[in-house]
Write a protein that holds these residues in place. Structure first.
Motif, PDB file in Angstrom:
ATOM      1  N   VAL A 250       0.843  -1.199   0.000  1.00  0.00           N
ATOM      2  CA  VAL A 250       0.000   0.000   0.000  1.00  0.00           C
ATOM      3  C   VAL A 250       0.878   1.248   0.000  1.00  0.00           C
ATOM      4  O   VAL A 250       1.806   1.363   0.775  1.00  0.00           O
ATOM      5  CB  VAL A 250      -0.906  -0.001   1.241  1.00  0.00           C
ATOM      6  CG1 VAL A 250      -1.757   1.248   1.292  1.00  0.00           C
ATOM      7  CG2 VAL A 250      -1.772  -1.244   1.235  1.00  0.00           C
TER       8      VAL A 250
ATOM      9  N   PRO B 188      -2.051   1.862  -5.150  1.00  0.00           N
ATOM     10  CA  PRO B 188      -2.630   1.047  -4.082  1.00  0.00           C
ATOM     11  C   PRO B 188      -2.869   1.901  -2.833  1.00  0.00           C
ATOM     12  O   PRO B 188      -1.946   2.520  -2.307  1.00  0.00           O
ATOM     13  CB  PRO B 188      -1.552  -0.021  -3.818  1.00  0.00           C
ATOM     14  CG  PRO B 188      -0.755  -0.083  -5.079  1.00  0.00           C
ATOM     15  CD  PRO B 188      -0.744   1.330  -5.588  1.00  0.00           C
ATOM     16  N   ALA B 189      -4.125   1.968  -2.415  1.00  0.00           N
ATOM     17  CA  ALA B 189      -4.497   2.885  -1.345  1.00  0.00           C
ATOM     18  C   ALA B 189      -5.420   2.204  -0.355  1.00  0.00           C
ATOM     19  O   ALA B 189      -6.257   1.392  -0.725  1.00  0.00           O
ATOM     20  CB  ALA B 189      -5.186   4.113  -1.934  1.00  0.00           C
ATOM     21  N   GLU B 190      -5.243   2.547   0.900  1.00  0.00           N
ATOM     22  CA  GLU B 190      -6.102   2.005   1.948  1.00  0.00           C
ATOM     23  C   GLU B 190      -6.833   3.169   2.593  1.00  0.00           C
ATOM     24  O   GLU B 190      -6.281   4.262   2.719  1.00  0.00           O
ATOM     25  CB  GLU B 190      -5.221   1.267   2.966  1.00  0.00           C
ATOM     26  CG  GLU B 190      -6.010   0.558   4.034  1.00  0.00           C
ATOM     27  CD  GLU B 190      -5.193  -0.450   4.852  1.00  0.00           C
ATOM     28  OE1 GLU B 190      -4.080  -0.820   4.434  1.00  0.00           O
ATOM     29  OE2 GLU B 190      -5.680  -0.843   5.911  1.00  0.00           O
ATOM     30  N   VAL B 191      -8.091   2.950   2.998  1.00  0.00           N
ATOM     31  CA  VAL B 191      -8.848   4.022   3.625  1.00  0.00           C
ATOM     32  C   VAL B 191      -9.211   3.606   5.044  1.00  0.00           C
ATOM     33  O   VAL B 191      -9.387   2.417   5.319  1.00  0.00           O
ATOM     34  CB  VAL B 191     -10.105   4.381   2.786  1.00  0.00           C
ATOM     35  CG1 VAL B 191     -11.095   3.216   2.747  1.00  0.00           C
ATOM     36  CG2 VAL B 191     -10.783   5.640   3.313  1.00  0.00           C
TER      37      VAL B 191
ATOM     38  N   GLU C 120      -4.604  -5.508  -4.186  1.00  0.00           N
ATOM     39  CA  GLU C 120      -3.550  -4.652  -3.625  1.00  0.00           C
ATOM     40  C   GLU C 120      -3.883  -3.173  -3.801  1.00  0.00           C
ATOM     41  O   GLU C 120      -3.541  -2.341  -2.960  1.00  0.00           O
ATOM     42  CB  GLU C 120      -2.196  -5.011  -4.250  1.00  0.00           C
ATOM     43  CG  GLU C 120      -1.807  -6.448  -3.892  1.00  0.00           C
ATOM     44  CD  GLU C 120      -0.365  -6.820  -4.178  1.00  0.00           C
ATOM     45  OE1 GLU C 120       0.365  -6.006  -4.795  1.00  0.00           O
ATOM     46  OE2 GLU C 120       0.033  -7.938  -3.791  1.00  0.00           O
ATOM     47  N   LEU C 121      -4.579  -2.865  -4.892  1.00  0.00           N
ATOM     48  CA  LEU C 121      -5.034  -1.497  -5.116  1.00  0.00           C
ATOM     49  C   LEU C 121      -5.921  -1.028  -3.960  1.00  0.00           C
ATOM     50  O   LEU C 121      -5.941   0.152  -3.605  1.00  0.00           O
ATOM     51  CB  LEU C 121      -5.826  -1.470  -6.428  1.00  0.00           C
ATOM     52  CG  LEU C 121      -5.987  -0.166  -7.187  1.00  0.00           C
ATOM     53  CD1 LEU C 121      -4.653   0.466  -7.534  1.00  0.00           C
ATOM     54  CD2 LEU C 121      -6.799  -0.397  -8.462  1.00  0.00           C
TER      55      LEU C 121
ATOM     56  N   LYS D  56      -6.258  -6.663   6.759  1.00  0.00           N
ATOM     57  CA  LYS D  56      -6.839  -6.864   5.423  1.00  0.00           C
ATOM     58  C   LYS D  56      -5.924  -7.795   4.640  1.00  0.00           C
ATOM     59  O   LYS D  56      -4.805  -7.422   4.318  1.00  0.00           O
ATOM     60  CB  LYS D  56      -6.948  -5.518   4.700  1.00  0.00           C
ATOM     61  CG  LYS D  56      -7.926  -4.553   5.378  1.00  0.00           C
ATOM     62  CD  LYS D  56      -7.842  -3.152   4.783  1.00  0.00           C
ATOM     63  CE  LYS D  56      -8.222  -3.136   3.318  1.00  0.00           C
ATOM     64  NZ  LYS D  56      -8.169  -1.770   2.752  1.00  0.00           N
TER      65      LYS D  56
END
Lengths: 425, 425
Positions: free
Chosen positions: A338, A364-367, B33-34, B103
């Motif tokens: 990420v 690749p991004a996590e929120v 992964e995005l 995750k």
């Protein structure tokens, strides 16, 4: 459940390590395909009869002794595959119309119910590349080119030692040795224990002083193909030397320069019939083999119980040692998959829109999925090694901007989403 | 060896099919992964105690009955994993310091010793994506966004049906049903057998006319969230409807438009606790599920034998059905990994140099390894589906060119290697 654990001798690969493994696998498979090798997947479950067939003629191997056995509901005898070679031989035997040469690669788990020690597991990966159906030294050269390119793409300075089983066999015969396998077990240790050590072991194994002298007349560090071609008379060895000469000619054309002749290279496995090779770090803390293989022209034919020879040449890469070396040499760090963590502060829906904009650009991004405060969220991103955090609240939205925090330096910038994309791409 | 075959219920994946599988896997993992999901690898071998723990409280499941059992040399009871959920629960239980939300995604073989029929194997792949440790509907929305983006990247027009187990449960309770599971088995078939079919089955299962009427008051095709929110009184259902409303709000922000509410969606598995969903082709010959999942907040806590709830939401993609649909819709043809076959005619070393030049430019290339004639070589390239052949002999070398043959049209052009690279890139 009081006692939660994995089975003995197996392990989980946690995300950081698995991401590194995936990277290595991607390098390997992309090089294999560049050289025209095609992917094959064989099952993990095989009939026990198939797994044991390979050894019908010879002694029972360690691999077979260590086979996990089981039965299905029809009481059929099964086993977990202990390598990828037996399934390949079975696949070739079951598909007689396969176009030759058949060039395949396969990666996957294999199983051995053996003693467990550091770095040795009961479930581990093998990674094999083989060309079936060609006797040409072109096929051997191609496999060596694959080895060379894989390590160069991984950034590892590797030297590939190469020889031909017939050269050492011929030298031994010329020295009056009849039980070549027994002598080779000692000679294989030349790297580690030197001439004196090997001499001592050969002597202990019952070889005469004259035999040992005959062996070391040719088996010495740095001896060249040319020197051997002048000295060795044995017909089998002469044939092996000729093959090596042809091999080096092709390697030269292919621009492969890190393959070196090493007469003492024997490789333990009894099934090699010609070229043998082994890749090791040139100047490394790790002295073991990172990849090894050779020509094994007899096994598939033996397996099929046919007099017909099915020639084969290939290499197996050691995924675990390669990963260990990459970690030691810090060539590949445990990087986060990420790239950015998006933290909306009171503006969840706008935060979602922003994270989707980043993903749409391939980042690749996590929120944030919880309701914790800013510092807890920064801790989370930091613990996972995410390099950037985007923070966005009412204030930023008014300016049509977001706050980008560099997690290494702690500096923050007010940027538009497009500017963030440019910075992270 | 007279009888060479695979074990019952397993199969080889030949190169063309495996190449397609690799493509699908790459699309899946890149989307995972995005969205910030990280790879995890758990072993295939698990302690039998672990595999059976999940069901300690409830009935013995089919999966457990179909577990392949074996022992290691220490007579420890082991089993082959039958899904990727139990190993995930074990991993979470064994790693109490794991940062939440956790995750992860995992792809790999699972094993079931069940009846073998078309499309049903004893060794097959599962592909799971889950978020552990978040009760927020944001996590559910994110998983649905992953589903949506995966299929759009695969070029498949998919609709994702979504509901919440509490809505259906609440409706059933309101209709006076006490054994909800028994009713749901029938309702799950609404798609296939319609209202009359389900009514008949419910009646056969002993539900009263009044109960059935109560069920169909709300369980009908096309009923909207709003309609249910007006009509349904049951507190559990009201809670489920509220969650769905929040979910759709987030999906809207994320630009996900192919998720549709379907009150009849039940999903067989007993362990879902909230949101449930299933992806199917919008207008397809294939009516089965391509991906499915939901929220399963109780299992990990139960597994750990703790009163503590460990919330979880995820989805499993069906690799085999996805590949079947891609083949049926001809979205992805069985393409050759190799782009060009190089055939040197009497100039092997120069041929090797040329093939290495192509590979250096990233073009997967295969070179002739045998001594067969031109037409046999063209047959080989054609059989493997290689689109181009480069032929080079003395004449071409003199002109510093090669002959490029388009295998589809049969046309040949005299080009420099650089021109070939440009054409094939």
């Amino acid at each position: 459940m009081a006692d939660i654990q994995t089975a003995k001798g197996v392990r989980d690969i946690p995300p950081v390590e698995k991401a590194l493994k995936n990277k290595v696998v991607n390098v390997l498979t992309s090089v294999f395909e560049l050289y025209g090798f095609r992917p094959l997947e064989t099952p993990i479950l095989e009939r026990y009869e198939t797994l044991s067939a390979k050894f019908a003629a010879g002694e029972v191997s360690d691999a077979l002794k260590e086979t996990f056995r089981l039965t299905d509901q029809g009481e059929r005898a099964l086993g977990l595959r202990f390598d990828l070679t037996v399934p390949l031989a079975r696949y070739v035997a079951m598909n007689p119309t396969l176009k030759m040469p058949f060039k395949r690669y396969e990666l996957g788990q294999v199983f051995r119910d053996g003693p467990v020690r550091l770095g040795r597991y009961r479930e581990f990966w093998q990674c094999d590349v083989d060309t079936i159906g060609s006797t040409s030294m072109l096929a051997d050269a191609e496999v060596l080119a694959v080895v060379s390119r894989v390590f160069s793409k991984l950034g590892l300075d590797v030297v590939v030692k190469v020889s031909n089983r017939r050269v050492l066999n011929g030298i031994l015969v010329e020295a009056g040795v009849t039980d070549c396998e027994r002598a080779i077990i000692a000679i294989d240790k030349l790297d580690k224990i030197g001439v004196s050590g090997v001499s001592k072991e050969l002597s202990e194994r019952g070889f005469s002083a004259k035999q040992i002298e005959g062996i070391f007349k040719f088996v010495k560090e740095g001896v060249s193909l040319k020197e051997l071609q002048k000295g060795v008379k044995n017909a089998e060895a002469v044939e092996g030397l000729k093959e090596l000469e042809e091999l080096f000619l092709y390697l030269n054309s292919m621009g492969v320069t890190n393959v070196l002749f090493d007469v003492s290279l024997a490789r333990g496995l009894a099934y090699y019939t010609g070229t043998v090779y082994e890749a090791v770090l040139r100047n490394g803390v790790f002295r073991g083999s990172l990849a090894g293989g050779g020509r094994w022209d007899n096994m598939i034919g033996n397996f099929m119980g046919s007099k017909l020879q099915v020639p084969a040449v290939g290499v197996a890469f050691g995924l675990e040692p390669i990963m260990d070396v990459l970690k030691m040499e810090q060539k590949v760090l445990g990087e986060s998959v990420v790239q950015v963590y998006v933290l909306p502060i009171g503006v969840v829906q706008e935060g979602l829109m922003i994270v989707e904009q980043l993903r749409a650009k391939g980042i690749p991004a996590e929120v944030c999925l919880g309701k914790k405060g800013v510092s807890k969220n920064l801790d989370y991103a930091s613990a996972l090694g995410v390099p950037y955090v985007v923070m966005v609240g009412e204030d930023e939205l008014k300016q049509k901007k977001v706050k980008l925090r560099d997690m290494k330096t702690g500096t923050e910038q007010l940027l538009t989403v497009n500017e963030v994309v440019k910075k992270l791409k």
